[in-house]
Structure formats: C-alpha cells, structure tokens
Write a protein that holds these residues in place. Structure first.
Motif, PDB file in Angstrom:
ATOM      1  N   LEU A  15       7.046   6.233   4.046  1.00  0.00           N
ATOM      2  CA  LEU A  15       6.256   6.770   2.933  1.00  0.00           C
ATOM      3  C   LEU A  15       5.101   7.621   3.444  1.00  0.00           C
ATOM      4  O   LEU A  15       4.841   8.721   2.941  1.00  0.00           O
ATOM      5  CB  LEU A  15       5.710   5.624   2.069  1.00  0.00           C
ATOM      6  CG  LEU A  15       6.580   5.120   0.929  1.00  0.00           C
ATOM      7  CD1 LEU A  15       5.896   3.938   0.239  1.00  0.00           C
ATOM      8  CD2 LEU A  15       6.850   6.232  -0.083  1.00  0.00           C
ATOM      9  N   ILE A  16       4.407   7.109   4.451  1.00  0.00           N
ATOM     10  CA  ILE A  16       3.286   7.860   5.022  1.00  0.00           C
ATOM     11  C   ILE A  16       3.792   9.139   5.670  1.00  0.00           C
ATOM     12  O   ILE A  16       3.182  10.210   5.540  1.00  0.00           O
ATOM     13  CB  ILE A  16       2.524   6.994   6.047  1.00  0.00           C
ATOM     14  CG1 ILE A  16       1.956   5.746   5.364  1.00  0.00           C
ATOM     15  CG2 ILE A  16       1.408   7.795   6.704  1.00  0.00           C
ATOM     16  CD1 ILE A  16       1.325   4.748   6.322  1.00  0.00           C
ATOM     17  N   TYR A  27      -1.428   3.790  -3.074  1.00  0.00           N
ATOM     18  CA  TYR A  27      -0.375   4.810  -3.144  1.00  0.00           C
ATOM     19  C   TYR A  27       0.967   4.187  -2.743  1.00  0.00           C
ATOM     20  O   TYR A  27       1.991   4.400  -3.392  1.00  0.00           O
ATOM     21  CB  TYR A  27      -0.720   5.971  -2.206  1.00  0.00           C
ATOM     22  CG  TYR A  27       0.379   6.996  -2.045  1.00  0.00           C
ATOM     23  CD1 TYR A  27       0.478   8.084  -2.897  1.00  0.00           C
ATOM     24  CD2 TYR A  27       1.315   6.879  -1.012  1.00  0.00           C
ATOM     25  CE1 TYR A  27       1.487   9.032  -2.744  1.00  0.00           C
ATOM     26  CE2 TYR A  27       2.327   7.808  -0.850  1.00  0.00           C
ATOM     27  CZ  TYR A  27       2.407   8.886  -1.719  1.00  0.00           C
ATOM     28  OH  TYR A  27       3.412   9.824  -1.572  1.00  0.00           O
ATOM     29  N   ILE A  28       0.934   3.383  -1.701  1.00  0.00           N
ATOM     30  CA  ILE A  28       2.159   2.741  -1.206  1.00  0.00           C
ATOM     31  C   ILE A  28       2.655   1.695  -2.196  1.00  0.00           C
ATOM     32  O   ILE A  28       3.849   1.623  -2.496  1.00  0.00           O
ATOM     33  CB  ILE A  28       1.891   2.124   0.178  1.00  0.00           C
ATOM     34  CG1 ILE A  28       1.590   3.242   1.191  1.00  0.00           C
ATOM     35  CG2 ILE A  28       3.087   1.291   0.645  1.00  0.00           C
ATOM     36  CD1 ILE A  28       1.056   2.748   2.522  1.00  0.00           C
ATOM     37  N   VAL A  29       1.708   0.882  -2.725  1.00  0.00           N
ATOM     38  CA  VAL A  29       2.083  -0.145  -3.698  1.00  0.00           C
ATOM     39  C   VAL A  29       2.755   0.497  -4.913  1.00  0.00           C
ATOM     40  O   VAL A  29       3.787   0.018  -5.399  1.00  0.00           O
ATOM     41  CB  VAL A  29       0.839  -0.946  -4.141  1.00  0.00           C
ATOM     42  CG1 VAL A  29       1.179  -1.820  -5.356  1.00  0.00           C
ATOM     43  CG2 VAL A  29       0.340  -1.813  -2.998  1.00  0.00           C
ATOM     44  N   VAL A  39       5.037  -5.608  -4.191  1.00  0.00           N
ATOM     45  CA  VAL A  39       4.309  -5.975  -2.986  1.00  0.00           C
ATOM     46  C   VAL A  39       2.820  -5.885  -3.291  1.00  0.00           C
ATOM     47  O   VAL A  39       2.380  -5.000  -4.029  1.00  0.00           O
ATOM     48  CB  VAL A  39       4.683  -5.064  -1.799  1.00  0.00           C
ATOM     49  CG1 VAL A  39       4.387  -3.607  -2.108  1.00  0.00           C
ATOM     50  CG2 VAL A  39       3.965  -5.502  -0.528  1.00  0.00           C
ATOM     51  N   SER A  40       2.045  -6.790  -2.748  1.00  0.00           N
ATOM     52  CA  SER A  40       0.611  -6.808  -3.034  1.00  0.00           C
ATOM     53  C   SER A  40      -0.126  -5.797  -2.162  1.00  0.00           C
ATOM     54  O   SER A  40       0.324  -5.431  -1.075  1.00  0.00           O
ATOM     55  CB  SER A  40       0.040  -8.200  -2.787  1.00  0.00           C
ATOM     56  OG  SER A  40       0.034  -8.501  -1.402  1.00  0.00           O
ATOM     57  N   GLY A  64      -7.449   7.648   3.717  1.00  0.00           N
ATOM     58  CA  GLY A  64      -6.210   6.919   3.949  1.00  0.00           C
ATOM     59  C   GLY A  64      -5.692   7.152   5.355  1.00  0.00           C
ATOM     60  O   GLY A  64      -6.458   7.461   6.267  1.00  0.00           O
ATOM     61  N   ARG A  65      -4.387   7.051   5.515  1.00  0.00           N
ATOM     62  CA  ARG A  65      -3.794   7.179   6.843  1.00  0.00           C
ATOM     63  C   ARG A  65      -2.699   8.230   6.875  1.00  0.00           C
ATOM     64  O   ARG A  65      -1.981   8.437   5.901  1.00  0.00           O
ATOM     65  CB  ARG A  65      -3.240   5.830   7.314  1.00  0.00           C
ATOM     66  CG  ARG A  65      -4.319   4.783   7.596  1.00  0.00           C
ATOM     67  CD  ARG A  65      -3.693   3.446   7.886  1.00  0.00           C
ATOM     68  NE  ARG A  65      -4.656   2.444   8.327  1.00  0.00           N
ATOM     69  CZ  ARG A  65      -5.413   1.713   7.520  1.00  0.00           C
ATOM     70  NH1 ARG A  65      -5.307   1.887   6.200  1.00  0.00           N
ATOM     71  NH2 ARG A  65      -6.256   0.818   8.005  1.00  0.00           N
TER      72      ARG A  65
END
Length: 249
Positions: A15-16, A27-29, A39-40, A64-65
């Motif tokens: 995703l990243i 964003y990932i969640v 997912v938490s 972010g990353r």
C-alpha cells in the motif's frame, strides 16, 4: 526478514509502495476496510514501526511514511518467492514421483534451462565465479575419490553455473528442479554404477566455460544431460526387471 507470507507487513508495504505521497496508519486502515479487511490503527502502527526499523519505510515528518529502495526490493523479492512457491508446489508431485516418464520430463526441463545457463555462463562468468566453479569441481573429485556422496557437490556445480549466467529467472528455475531430493538420490545411485563418467562431463563443461566458449559449453552440458537420460532409462529397466523377478533393488 521473510515477509512473503506475513499477514500484515507485505500488504501494508505494498500500500505504501503504491502511494506517491507519505501515508499514515489511518490511510492504511481505511484501504483495508474498503477491501473488507478489519484491522486496528494500533496494529498498523506497530507494523509501521517494525517496517521502519527494518529500513523498508521512512518517516516523513508528520505526513506519514514512504517506501524505501530496500522496501521496494523486499516487495519484489517477496512476490518472486510467492510465484516460485506456486510453481514449486505444482511441480512437487512430478519431481517426487518414481515414474520413469516424470524423471525424463525433469531432465527435459533441465536441458532446456541448463543449455542456456551454460552458454550465458561462458559469456558472463567472472574470475571469482570461475574460481568458485573450480572449487565445486575439486570438492566433487575429492568426495568421489573417498566414495562419499556427491549429490550436494553436483547441485553446487550446476547452481554455480546458473548463477554465473546472471539470469535470475534461469537461476530460480534450476533451483526449483535441483532441490528435490528424489532427483539427487536417483542420480546418486546412477553415479555408483557408471563410475567417474559424470566427473568427466563436468570437467568438459568447466573447461568450455573457462575458455569462454558458449557453443562448446552448451554442447558439453547437453552431452552430460543426455547421458543422464540414458542412465535413467537403463536404471529404470533394471529396477522394473528386479521388481518383477522379486529380487529387490
């Protein structure tokens, strides 16, 4: 670290990697949620910290990353591993079978791969790789003289040639075929019957590669594998005859 089958690290890293902008845990969640995956944020946060520690992502302030070059390589390697596992599993029944036709098919596959690795190795091998190939051959000579197993030496010799070809696809395909013990065990039995013939073939291949002669290297490799094919046929005929006569093998 092996992430090919990791529940969270690989999909998070992908995703990243697919984003041109830094991304955070929410964003990932949310992306996972769109795909029906719950997912938490805390779990994602822990995974992101681990990925950062491993050097696969880097933090860009509070934005972010982003994925790092190492992270991109890890994803590429993981996808290659998964693909090879698929083909390895589909071939496993073929390679572990005692049926003659299956052994012949494996040798046909090796012929298609190794005639090309021999050619490319003759063209591309470095001095260091040539020295390693000579060491593999010397180990085979020593172990054969001491009547020890040379199954690992045989694989080392051929894999060294594959790696010297500088073609990752061919290397992976050879390794898939070579790591199945059934093949090595059969060829080990063949070697005990035919004596030093395989060492002679390996020497011919080595000399052709050392001369950087691709035509001769390919021809020597094909001679070697054709000899193996003939020996497989002979071995199988003897095996079937003894089994029929109740003599054992």
């Amino acid at each position: 670290m092996e992430i090919a089958k990791d529940k969270w690290k690989k999909p998070i890293l992908e995703l990243i990697g697919n984003s041109k902008e830094p991304v955070g845990s929410w964003y990932i969640v949310n992306n996972f949620k769109k795909n029906g995956i719950e997912v938490s944020s805390a779990t994602v946060g822990r995974e992101l910290n681990e990925l950062e520690t491993l050097g696969y992502v880097e933090k860009i302030g509070f934005k972010g990353r982003l994925i790092t070059p190492l992270g991109k390589k890890i994803i590429e390697d993981a996808n290659t591993t998964l693909e090879l596992d698929y083909y390895k599993n589909s071939l496993e029944s073929l390679l572990s079978s005692h049926v003659l036709e299956n052994f012949i098919m494996v040798l046909e596959a090796r012929s298609a791969i190794e005639r090309q690795t021999a050619r490319l190795a003759a063209e591309r091998i470095t001095d260091e790789e040539l020295a390693e190939l000579k060491r593999c051959y010397a180990n085979q000579q020593m172990h054969s003289s001491d009547r020890q197993s040379i199954a690992k030496d045989d694989i080392a010799f051929h894999s060294c040639i594959a790696k010297a070809s500088k073609n990752k696809a061919l290397v992976s395909l050879y390794m898939m075929l070579s790591t199945m013990g059934q093949q090595s065990e059969l060829f080990e039995q063949l070697r005990h019957r035919v004596g030093d013939n395989y060492r002679t073939y390996h020497l011919s291949i080595l000399e052709a590669i050392e001369k950087h002669n691709p035509d001769q290297a390919e021809e020597s490799m094909m001679d070697h594998l054709q000899k193996l094919t003939r020996d497989v046929n002979q071995y199988w005929n003897e095996y079937m005859r003894k089994r029929k006569d109740g003599d054992g093998v």
